[in-house]
Design an enzyme around this catalytic site. Structure first.
Site, PDB file in Angstrom:
ATOM      1  N   LYS A 119       2.571  -7.961  11.320  1.00 58.14           N
ATOM      2  CA  LYS A 119       2.570  -9.510  10.806  1.00 58.14           C
ATOM      3  C   LYS A 119       3.095 -10.534  11.825  1.00 58.14           C
ATOM      4  CE  LYS A 119       3.205  -8.496   5.945  1.00 58.14           C
ATOM      5  NZ  LYS A 119       3.815  -8.745   4.703  1.00 58.14           N
ATOM      6  N   LYS A 201      -6.560  -1.462   7.338  1.00 59.79           N
ATOM      7  CA  LYS A 201      -6.444  -1.061   5.789  1.00 59.79           C
ATOM      8  C   LYS A 201      -7.052  -2.467   5.172  1.00 59.79           C
ATOM      9  CE  LYS A 201      -2.384  -3.203   4.340  1.00 59.79           C
ATOM     10  NZ  LYS A 201      -0.915  -3.581   4.024  1.00 59.79           N
ATOM     11  N   LYS A 204      -5.519  -7.919   1.123  1.00 56.29           N
ATOM     12  CA  LYS A 204      -5.976  -9.411   0.354  1.00 56.29           C
ATOM     13  C   LYS A 204      -5.807 -10.390   1.399  1.00 56.29           C
ATOM     14  CE  LYS A 204      -1.158  -9.071  -1.660  1.00 56.29           C
ATOM     15  NZ  LYS A 204      -0.913  -7.987  -2.292  1.00 56.29           N
TER      16      LYS A 204
HETATM   17  P1  TYM Z   1       1.876  -5.149  -1.084  1.00 59.18           P
HETATM   18  O1  TYM Z   1       2.384  -6.441  -2.045  1.00 59.18           O
HETATM   19  O2  TYM Z   1       1.548  -5.459   0.346  1.00 59.18           O
HETATM   20  O3  TYM Z   1       1.168  -4.133  -1.799  1.00 59.18           O
HETATM   21  C1  TYM Z   1       1.643  -3.514  -3.216  1.00 59.18           C
HETATM   22  C2  TYM Z   1       1.426  -2.161  -3.060  1.00 59.18           C
HETATM   23  O4  TYM Z   1      -0.057  -1.778  -3.076  1.00 59.18           O
HETATM   24  C3  TYM Z   1      -0.168  -0.924  -1.830  1.00 59.18           C
HETATM   25  N1  TYM Z   1      -1.166  -1.323  -1.146  1.00 59.18           N
HETATM   26  C4  TYM Z   1      -2.326  -0.320  -0.654  1.00 59.18           C
HETATM   27  N2  TYM Z   1      -2.554   1.079  -0.939  1.00 59.18           N
HETATM   28  C5  TYM Z   1      -3.513   1.488  -0.571  1.00 59.18           C
HETATM   29  N3  TYM Z   1      -4.451   1.084   0.366  1.00 59.18           N
HETATM   30  C6  TYM Z   1      -4.278  -0.298   0.654  1.00 59.18           C
HETATM   31  N4  TYM Z   1      -5.045  -0.858   1.247  1.00 59.18           N
HETATM   32  C7  TYM Z   1      -3.044  -0.957  -0.074  1.00 59.18           C
HETATM   33  N5  TYM Z   1      -2.702  -2.116  -0.053  1.00 59.18           N
HETATM   34  C8  TYM Z   1      -1.331  -2.299  -0.323  1.00 59.18           C
HETATM   35  C9  TYM Z   1       1.179  -1.064  -1.039  1.00 59.18           C
HETATM   36  O5  TYM Z   1       1.529   0.242  -0.372  1.00 59.18           O
HETATM   37  C10 TYM Z   1       2.218  -1.476  -2.290  1.00 59.18           C
HETATM   38  O6  TYM Z   1       2.686  -0.139  -2.643  1.00 59.18           O
HETATM   39  N6  TYM Z   1       6.821  -4.783   0.541  1.00 59.18           N
HETATM   40  C11 TYM Z   1       5.732  -4.450  -0.698  1.00 59.18           C
HETATM   41  C12 TYM Z   1       6.416  -5.233  -1.787  1.00 59.18           C
HETATM   42  C13 TYM Z   1       7.601  -4.747  -2.145  1.00 59.18           C
HETATM   43  C14 TYM Z   1       8.264  -3.533  -2.709  1.00 59.18           C
HETATM   44  C15 TYM Z   1       9.535  -3.459  -3.008  1.00 59.18           C
HETATM   45  C16 TYM Z   1       7.462  -2.457  -2.949  1.00 59.18           C
HETATM   46  C17 TYM Z   1       8.868  -5.528  -2.382  1.00 59.18           C
HETATM   47  N7  TYM Z   1       9.784  -4.867  -2.733  1.00 59.18           N
HETATM   48  C18 TYM Z   1      10.330  -2.534  -3.584  1.00 59.18           C
HETATM   49  C19 TYM Z   1       8.043  -1.157  -3.448  1.00 59.18           C
HETATM   50  C20 TYM Z   1       9.741  -1.271  -3.737  1.00 59.18           C
HETATM   51  C21 TYM Z   1       4.656  -4.822  -0.200  1.00 59.18           C
HETATM   52  O7  TYM Z   1       4.283  -5.948   0.606  1.00 59.18           O
HETATM   53  O8  TYM Z   1       3.331  -4.359  -1.173  1.00 59.18           O
END
Ligand code: TYM
Length: 336
Positions: A119, A201, A204
């Site tokens: 990032k 990956k 969005k």
């Molecule tokens: P975020 O918002 O990027 O993504 C949310 C969830 O989607 C999964 N994900 C994917 N899985 C498979 N293939 C992909 N291309 C893909 N892109 C995203 C992510 O692994 C995630 O599970 N830091 C986290 C948000 C967060 C969080 C937490 C998660 C904040 N606090 C506490 C768990 C527990 C994040 O940025 O996810």
């Protein structure tokens, strides 16, 4: 949340950032598992709006995206009566525990986080400290609720590991304060790749909109994006090293239909990529259509969203406050 929690029910928690319309990657890697786990467990799901400000955005955009993401969680069928569905910024304990845990995290271990490195390379003009301490706030999100299991995609695995390390370190000083959470990473779909650059990956925030399927894309758009997905020149559908594009489409198809790779190979034996892509597109469009319709319906009812968010905040706060009181006492803050 169900108060008559039976012994074998687990506390399941996960959040999604309010940083844009979620993708098929979010859905297959996380949301689909959330929905399934919500049936038999005590679940807490949230919109990580505090995390979202590590990337600069207009206030109105942040507000809109947070509400939209919240509506998407409701559209998944996460019953806000049975589960807790909340917004992170409505529970101030997240920021407070995040600060406390900063002081129990070593600079070196936070520096090893690969997502920070990625990032900060992508947002070179705004490498703020929040981006660096992001996983520590995430640890606070999880530990506040004494979660047993955290269903996430592959990219969050390292953040779960640091969460466990921080919790274990804190517990070794103060006794049993935090439960050590287990990551739950699905067998398939934990890493859905870009349709245009299948080494990367699906995300969005990808500037190329053809690289991802957004959960609000129309059926037409889904079909077009899958048709233009990058593959290879072999024109034979099978899962193998060096066929990243086809492997990715097979994974997506498998997640949407429940068919395993051997079955998919048989189904498309003797057929070309055109037939395969058409079938993948139809399966994805069918999987997403009810979700999109429900989402659009919920978004028209702002009062319902507000009521659910208020209830979610209240229920989440009650749990978070309990953990926080214990943390403050253990660390030695003067209690009133
Ligand atoms: P975020 O918002 O990027 O993504 C949310 C969830 O989607 C999964 N994900 C994917 N899985 C498979 N293939 C992909 N291309 C893909 N892109 C995203 C992510 O692994 C995630 O599970 N830091 C986290 C948000 C967060 C969080 C937490 C998660 C904040 N606090 C506490 C768990 C527990 C994040 O940025 O996810």
């Amino acid at each position: 949340m169900d108060n008559n929690t039976s012994e074998n029910k687990k506390t399941v928690l996960s959040l999604v950032q309010a940083s844009g319309t979620p993708t098929l990657g979010n859905y297959l890697g996380a949301f689909k598992n959330w929905k399934e786990m919500a049936r038999d467990n005590d679940c807490i799901f949230g919109v990580a709006d505090l995390h979202a400000i590590t990337v600069r955005s207009k206030p109105a955009d942040l507000r809109r995206r947070s509400v939209e993401m919240y509506a998407m969680l409701l559209a998944l069928g996460l019953d806000p009566e049975k589960n807790i569905v909340f917004m992170q910024s409505h529970v101030q304990e997240h920021a407070l525990l995040g600060w406390v845990l900063n002081c129990y995290t070593q600079f070196g271990e936070a520096s090893r986080m690969t997502q920070f490195k990625d990032k900060s390379a992508r947002h070179a003009d705004n490498v703020n400290v929040g981006l660096f301490t992001y996983p520590i706030l995430m640890a606070a999100d999880i530990l506040l609720y004494q979660a047993d299991m955290v269903p996430v995609g592959d990219d969050q695995k390292q953040h779960l590991e640091i969460t466990r390390d921080i919790a274990a370190r804190f517990n070794s000083i103060y006794g049993d304060v935090f439960k050590l959470p287990e990551p739950y990473i699905g067998k398939h779909g934990a890493k859905i790749l870009s349709l245009q650059e299948p080494e990367k990956k699906m995300s969005k925030s990808d500037p190329n909109v053809k690289a991802f399927i957004s959960l609000t894309d129309s059926t037409d758009t889904v079909v077009k994006k899958i048709k233009s997905a990058v593959t290879d020149s072999e024109a034979r559908v099978y899962y193998a090293e060096g066929k990243a594009g086809i492997n990715n489409l097979m994974t997506i198809y498998s997640c949407c239909t429940g068919k395993d790779f051997a079955e998919i190979e048989r189904e498309f034996d003797g057929k070309g990529y055109g037939d395969f892509k058409a079938a993948v597109a139809e399966a994805v469009a069918e999987e997403l259509r009810p979700l999109r319709e429900e989402y659009e319906h919920i978004l028209t009812d702002k009062q319902y969203i507000e009521k659910c968010a208020a209830e979610g905040a209240e229920k989440a706060s009650a749990i978070a406050r309990r953990t926080m009181r214990k943390v403050m006492k253990k660390v030695g803050f003067y209690q009133l």
